[in-house]
Structure formats: structure tokens, C-alpha cells
Design a protein around this motif. Structure first.
Motif, short mmCIF file in Angstrom:
data_model
loop_
_atom_site.label_atom_id
_atom_site.label_comp_id
_atom_site.label_asym_id
_atom_site.label_seq_id
_atom_site.Cartn_x
_atom_site.Cartn_y
_atom_site.Cartn_z
N LYS A 29 0.83 -1.21 0.00
CA LYS A 29 0.00 0.00 0.00
C LYS A 29 0.86 1.26 0.00
CE LYS A 29 -4.04 -2.01 2.23
NZ LYS A 29 -4.87 -2.05 3.43
N THR A 30 1.95 1.23 0.77
CA THR A 30 2.85 2.37 0.81
C THR A 30 3.49 2.61 -0.54
OG1 THR A 30 3.28 2.01 3.16
CG2 THR A 30 4.88 3.36 1.96
N ARG A 31 3.92 1.53 -1.19
CA ARG A 31 4.55 1.65 -2.51
C ARG A 31 3.56 2.24 -3.52
NH1 ARG A 31 9.05 -1.10 -5.26
NH2 ARG A 31 9.07 -0.02 -7.23
N ILE A 32 2.33 1.76 -3.48
CA ILE A 32 1.30 2.27 -4.39
C ILE A 32 1.03 3.75 -4.12
CG2 ILE A 32 -1.17 2.12 -4.97
CD1 ILE A 32 -0.87 -0.96 -4.58
N ALA A 33 0.93 4.11 -2.85
CA ALA A 33 0.70 5.52 -2.49
C ALA A 33 1.86 6.39 -2.94
CB ALA A 33 0.49 5.65 -0.97
N ASN A 34 3.07 5.91 -2.79
CA ASN A 34 4.24 6.67 -3.24
C ASN A 34 4.22 6.85 -4.75
OD1 ASN A 34 5.18 6.84 -0.62
ND2 ASN A 34 6.68 5.21 -0.85
N GLU A 35 3.89 5.80 -5.48
CA GLU A 35 3.83 5.89 -6.95
C GLU A 35 2.76 6.88 -7.38
OE1 GLU A 35 5.74 4.54 -9.34
OE2 GLU A 35 7.02 3.58 -7.85
N LYS A 36 1.60 6.84 -6.73
CA LYS A 36 0.53 7.79 -7.07
C LYS A 36 0.97 9.22 -6.80
CE LYS A 36 -3.45 4.78 -6.42
NZ LYS A 36 -4.64 4.47 -5.62
N TYR A 37 1.64 9.43 -5.66
CA TYR A 37 2.11 10.77 -5.33
C TYR A 37 3.09 11.27 -6.38
CZ TYR A 37 4.16 14.70 -2.89
OH TYR A 37 4.60 15.96 -2.58
#
Length: 83
Positions: A29-37
Motif C-alpha cells: 500500500k505504501t509503494r502504491i501511495a508513493n507511486e501515485k504521489y
């Protein structure tokens, strides 16, 4: 015990299987959130792109981040990227 590329050894018994799964899901989830950001903030890429090329990193970092024109330069790069 499995070893990593660090000085510490991995203690496979430190986390239960449920905790390991929760940790894995958190990392995903953190990786996905970072990519979205990063995809919604192109200024981050612009800021870092010029930072990854220097030969004397300390001198470059001091010059780069103390440059009063840095925000303008980043904005110009972002405008060029939009075209």
C-alpha cells in the motif's frame, strides 16, 4: 537465519505469519501511495533529475538547494514538459 545486505541478521521468528502478511500489505500500500504521489507531482521528478548527475555531490547539493532561482527553474521545466 537468512542474511541481508546489511549488518543485521533477519530473525524469521520475530513476526508471526499474520504480522508478516500485514507488514507485506502495508509495504504494498505504501509503494502504491508513493507511486501515485510521484505521478501526480511532476515537480519531484524535475527537482531530482538535476540532482542525480553531479561529480562533486556536496558542492552540487549546496549550490542546487541554495539557488534562489530553483523554484522558477522547476516551474519552467514543468511548463516545458506539459508542451
Amino acid at each position: 537465519m537468512a542474511e541481508r545486505n546489511t549488518l543485521e541478521k533477519v530473525d524469521l521468528g520475530a513476526l508471526s505469519p499474520e504480522q508478516q502478511e500485514k507488514l507485506h500489505q502495508f509495504k504494498v500500500k505504501t509503494r502504491i501511495a508513493n507511486e501515485k504521489y510521484l505521478t501526480t507531482h511532476p515537480e519531484v521528478e524535475m527537482l531530482l533529475s538535476g540532482f542525480l548527475r553531479p561529480t562533486d555531490i556536496r558542492e552540487f547539493a549546496a549550490d542546487h538547494f541554495c539557488d534562489p532561482g530553483l523554484p522558477r527553474k522547476i516551474q519552467e521545466q514543468m511548463n516545458m514538459q506539459k508542451k
